[in-house]
Each structure stands twice: as C-alpha cells, then as structure tokens.
Design an enzyme around this catalytic site. Structure first.
Site, short mmCIF file in Angstrom:
data_model
loop_
_atom_site.label_atom_id
_atom_site.label_comp_id
_atom_site.label_asym_id
_atom_site.label_seq_id
_atom_site.Cartn_x
_atom_site.Cartn_y
_atom_site.Cartn_z
N HIS A 34 56.37 32.32 28.38
CA HIS A 34 55.56 32.34 29.60
C HIS A 34 54.17 32.85 29.21
O HIS A 34 54.04 33.64 28.27
CB HIS A 34 56.24 33.29 30.59
CG HIS A 34 55.63 33.35 31.95
ND1 HIS A 34 54.53 34.10 32.24
CD2 HIS A 34 55.99 32.76 33.12
CE1 HIS A 34 54.24 33.98 33.52
NE2 HIS A 34 55.10 33.17 34.09
N ASP A 90 61.42 39.75 26.45
CA ASP A 90 60.99 39.49 27.82
C ASP A 90 62.23 39.08 28.61
O ASP A 90 62.72 37.96 28.48
CB ASP A 90 59.93 38.38 27.81
CG ASP A 90 59.52 37.96 29.21
OD1 ASP A 90 60.11 38.46 30.19
OD2 ASP A 90 58.62 37.11 29.32
N GLN A 100 63.72 36.50 32.96
CA GLN A 100 64.65 35.48 33.44
C GLN A 100 66.10 35.79 33.07
O GLN A 100 67.00 35.03 33.42
CB GLN A 100 64.28 34.10 32.88
CG GLN A 100 62.93 33.57 33.33
CD GLN A 100 62.87 33.26 34.82
OE1 GLN A 100 63.89 33.19 35.52
NE2 GLN A 100 61.67 33.07 35.35
N LYS A 115 62.53 39.15 40.77
CA LYS A 115 63.43 38.05 40.39
C LYS A 115 64.89 38.52 40.42
O LYS A 115 65.81 37.73 40.31
CB LYS A 115 63.08 37.54 38.99
CG LYS A 115 61.68 36.92 38.90
CD LYS A 115 61.45 36.34 37.53
CE LYS A 115 59.99 36.22 37.17
NZ LYS A 115 59.33 35.06 37.73
N CYS A 124 53.59 28.18 34.19
CA CYS A 124 52.94 29.18 33.33
C CYS A 124 53.47 29.12 31.91
O CYS A 124 53.63 30.15 31.24
CB CYS A 124 53.09 30.60 33.89
SG CYS A 124 52.31 30.83 35.48
N1 7TS Z 1 58.21 36.19 31.64
C1 7TS Z 1 58.96 35.17 32.06
C2 7TS Z 1 59.96 34.55 31.14
C3 7TS Z 1 58.80 34.70 33.37
O1 7TS Z 1 59.55 33.69 33.79
C4 7TS Z 1 57.84 35.31 34.22
C5 7TS Z 1 57.58 34.81 35.61
C6 7TS Z 1 57.10 36.38 33.71
C7 7TS Z 1 57.31 36.79 32.42
C8 7TS Z 1 56.13 37.11 34.54
O2 7TS Z 1 56.74 37.82 35.55
P1 7TS Z 1 55.88 38.55 36.67
O3 7TS Z 1 56.88 39.02 37.65
O4 7TS Z 1 55.16 39.67 36.00
O5 7TS Z 1 54.94 37.52 37.22
N2 7TS Z 1 57.96 33.46 35.83
C9 7TS Z 1 57.64 32.73 36.91
C10 7TS Z 1 58.09 31.41 37.06
O6 7TS Z 1 58.80 30.83 36.26
N3 7TS Z 1 57.61 30.91 38.20
O7 7TS Z 1 56.89 31.86 38.81
C11 7TS Z 1 56.91 32.99 38.01
#
Ligand code: 7TS
Length: 409
Positions: A126, A203, A206, A229, A367
């Site tokens: 990401h 990370d 997910q 999430k 992203c």
């Molecule tokens: N890493 C991964 C693998 C992610 O899927 C996401 C967010 C992030 C980091 C960042 O997370 P945040 O909560 O700090 O924004 N992924 C997604 C997505 O797949 N669609 O919207 C956000």
C-alpha cells in the site's frame, strides 16, 4: 470436540449499518478492506464514554479522570493480549497504520541510515508502506529496494533473498495485500531477514481483521494496524514494537505526556510507551478499539478465518464463471479479497452500476499503484469480505455484474 455453527445471521444483527437499504435495495457491503462496519457494542462504548465517562487521562485526580485512565490502560492490555505482545508497554497508540509506519520510519530507521543503506519492501505494498520509506531515503541518502511478485501476485522469495544484504537496514512487508489478497509468508520472511540481523516491520492493516496474529511467534520487530478495519473507530491505530527497539528510539513528536520533566535547558522523556504518545490521545478511540477486540475475540479469530476462507472459495468459483472476467491476484495463500477487471467495462463504470444495485465495492488503484502497473491495468474492482458477509452477498455481486453486461452490451 464440540463444533459450533458460524451463525452469520446472528452476527449481522450486531451491525446496525448492515440492515439499511440504499437506492431502495438492501445494502451489500463488500468494501471491508477500506473500512469495516461497527458492531453495536463499539457504538455503545463510544456513546457511554462521551455520555458518562469523558475526562482527560493521566492528568486529573478526579473520579472521571481515573475511570477514563483505567479504561484506557485496560484497552492497551487488550491490544497486547490480542496480538500476543509480551508486554503492554510494547503497544503504542497512533492514528492508524499509516501513522504507525511513519513513526517507525522517522524514529527507528532514520537515525540508523547512512547514504547507500537500503530499505527493502515489496511490489504489493500500500502507498502507506512505500511513501514513508521514500521520504526517509530522501532525507538520508538511503535507497529503496523492491521485491518483485509473480503473475499470481505472490512474492518471489529467491529474489527477496537476493535483495537482502548487509546494506539492508529494515524490511517492511505487508502481511496481506489490500489489492490482491495475497497472504505473505511473513514468518519465513522474518526468519530470512533475522538471519542477517535485519529487523522487520509487518503491515498488519489487512491481517488483524481476518486471522489470529501472534507477534511473538512471528518474531516481528514492529507490527502496525488500524482500528477502523477491525470494526473499531476511525482515527486509532497501533504500533507494536519490541521493547528493546522502543527503548532506544527517540520520540516521534514532542508535547504533553511524553515527558518526565521539562526545563528550558533540557527535557527528560517519559518511559515507553508514553514517550511516543504526545498530546491528548484519542481516548474514545482507544476504548472503542478495546471493545471491538472483545467482540471479535468472543467470536474467535480462527473461526472468522475459516468462515471467510469458505466465502473466498465460493466467490472465486462464482466470479471465475463470468465470461471476460479476469481475477487480479490468484495467490495460493489468499485472504477474502476478490480484485478483478472485465473486458466489457472500466472498473469505475462497473462500480457505479454495482452501487446502483446496492453493492458497495471499491473501484480504483486501492492506493497500490505499482500493483496496477505490474498487472497492466489502470484500476480494478475490489470486493473485500468480512465475517458478516454471506453467500447471498456474493450472489448479489454476481447478479450486479450481470447488469453491467446488460448496460455494456
Ligand atoms: N496498509 C495496508 C495494507 C492497507 O490496506 C491500508 C489501508 C493501510 C496500510 C493504511 O491504513 P490507514 O488506516 O492508515 O489508512 N487500505 C485501504 C484500502 O485498501 N482501501 O482503503 C484503505
């Protein structure tokens, strides 16, 4: 041994947002990789905190402040137990996975880096696990190295091994790809990196909502995730770091609560984890995240994984029958994400038609623009499941895709 049925209909009742209609049609929520819906218990926790317990923590001696402080500390213990950290002081609260990675980049990696040093990531990251490393590389003269992936969307481990060297100062890898669904062999990756004394950040944005995570078993040096999430509030996330690393790291931001004493000549920093938590934290968010963790723990993460795996298999079979549909991400080890393109229509047009049918998916690059480039597509349609999704949701997705063919005949 007693086997319990996974009563998805019962769990769905816990999520008020799921029972609504959009455009007069029942909502089919398949955008869980972006953010998950919230169970009533989390909503109630937030309500109760703001209605009856609102106070700042660590500062007051009054009743409410003590109550809020206790609830906050208890949530940190819950997070530690949930990912099996050795100690609660290894849990730092941040805004989300993104801020967590930035914290590690600036406080842990930046002071270590010399020109020519390397940070090793993968092709399926990401943007949150790419850009902070590019920034720190630019600040220090270090280089970013990228492990390639194969046509199924799996990491090519021999290439990873070749890229690992004494120049590598950190490996940062996603546990599960948000664009492809690939589950990476992070335990093996960590073993390979540790063989050369290279620390690893995982990370887990997910992975934590979909499978049990044990940071000690993985032997991860750092592990980050986002509360939203995991059925918790937005604006709250976690950095797990081994105490031995956190102790040596300088603070990320300066301000209140991260100090033990301040004079104009010198400030002494607080102990971990407080050293990394400057300013009033997202108290409601932390307590709400604790409630979300209680909720999923009561269901059981291994039961959630098993159920979602079945959904994934059902969905994969159903989508594979659709003419002209190409699945992007066909790894052997996959989580409940189905990314695809159709010959007949652009992902954004598909997304619009699906939306009209009440089916919420994400269309775009997710992203993860390098992944799109790797597969030669500008964007994909992504259906991402949570444990409250059903086989009927997948049937609704297939029906909605068939509508696309009616429009783009
Ligand atoms: N890493 C991964 C693998 C992610 O899927 C996401 C967010 C992030 C980091 C960042 O997370 P945040 O909560 O700090 O924004 N992924 C997604 C997505 O797949 N669609 O919207 C956000």
């Amino acid at each position: 041994m007693m086997t319990t049925v996974f009563d998805v209909q019962q769990y769905r009742k816990d999520f008020p947002a799921l029972s609504q209609k959009v455009y007069g049609k029942p909502l089919v929520y398949l955008d869980n990789a972006a953010t998950a819906q919230k169970p009533q218990c989390v909503i109630d926790t937030l309500d109760r905190y703001y209605s009856a317990e609102n106070a700042n923590i660590h500062r007051g001696i009054h009743y409410l402040s003590q109550k809020a402080t206790d609830a906050f500390d208890e949530a940190r213990d819950k997070v530690a137990r949930f990912i099996n950290a050795k100690e609660s002081r290894e849990i730092i609260f941040v805004r989300g996975a993104t801020e967590g990675i930035n914290l590690v980049a600036q406080s842990y990696v930046r002071p270590l880096l010399k020109p020519g040093d390397e940070i090793l990531i993968t092709w399926m990251e990401h943007h949150s696990n790419i850009v902070p490393w590019q920034m720190v590389a630019e600040q220090t003269g270090a280089k970013l190295k990228v492990t390639p992936i194969n046509d199924a969307g799996e990491l090519i481990l021999p290439e990873f091994e070749k890229l690992l060297s004494e120049k590598t100062k950190l490996v940062s890898v996603t546990h599960i790809s948000n664009a492809l669904g690939t589950i990476n062999p992070v335990k093996k990756i960590i073993q390979m990196a540790h063989a050369l004394s290279v620390p690893v950040l995982v990370d887990g944005a997910q992975s934590v909502p979909h499978q049990a995570v044990d940071v000690q078993d993985l032997d991860a040096d750092f592990f980050v995730f986002s509360g939203h999430k995991l059925f918790g509030p937005t604006g709250i996330g976690v950095v797990y770091g081994k105490a031995e690393h956190l102790e040596k790291m300088p603070p990320y931001q300066g301000g209140g609560d991260m100090i033990s004493a301040v004079t104009f000549e010198k400030t002494l920093y607080n102990k971990i984890p407080y050293k990394f938590e400057a300013g009033t934290p997202h108290i409601a968010g932390v307590i709400g995240l604790g409630s979300a963790i209680d909720y999923v723990s009561a269901i059981g993460m291994s039961r959630i994984s098993a159920y979602e795996h079945e959904l994934l298999e059902y969905g994969t079979r159903a989508l594979s029958k659709i003419p002209g549909l190409r699945l992007i991400g066909t790894a052997k080890e996959k989580a409940s994400i189905l990314s695809f393109v159709l010959e007949a229509a652009h992902p954004h047009d598909i997304g619009t038609i699906l939306d009209q049918e009440g089916v919420a998916i994400r269309a775009g690059h997710h992203c993860a623009m390098p992944v799109m480039e790797r597969f030669g597509v500008p964007a994909t349609v992504r259906a991402s499941f949570a444990f409250y999704n059903t086989h009927e949701d997948i049937d609704a997705l297939v029906r909605a895709i068939n509508k696309v063919f009616e429009v783009f005949r």
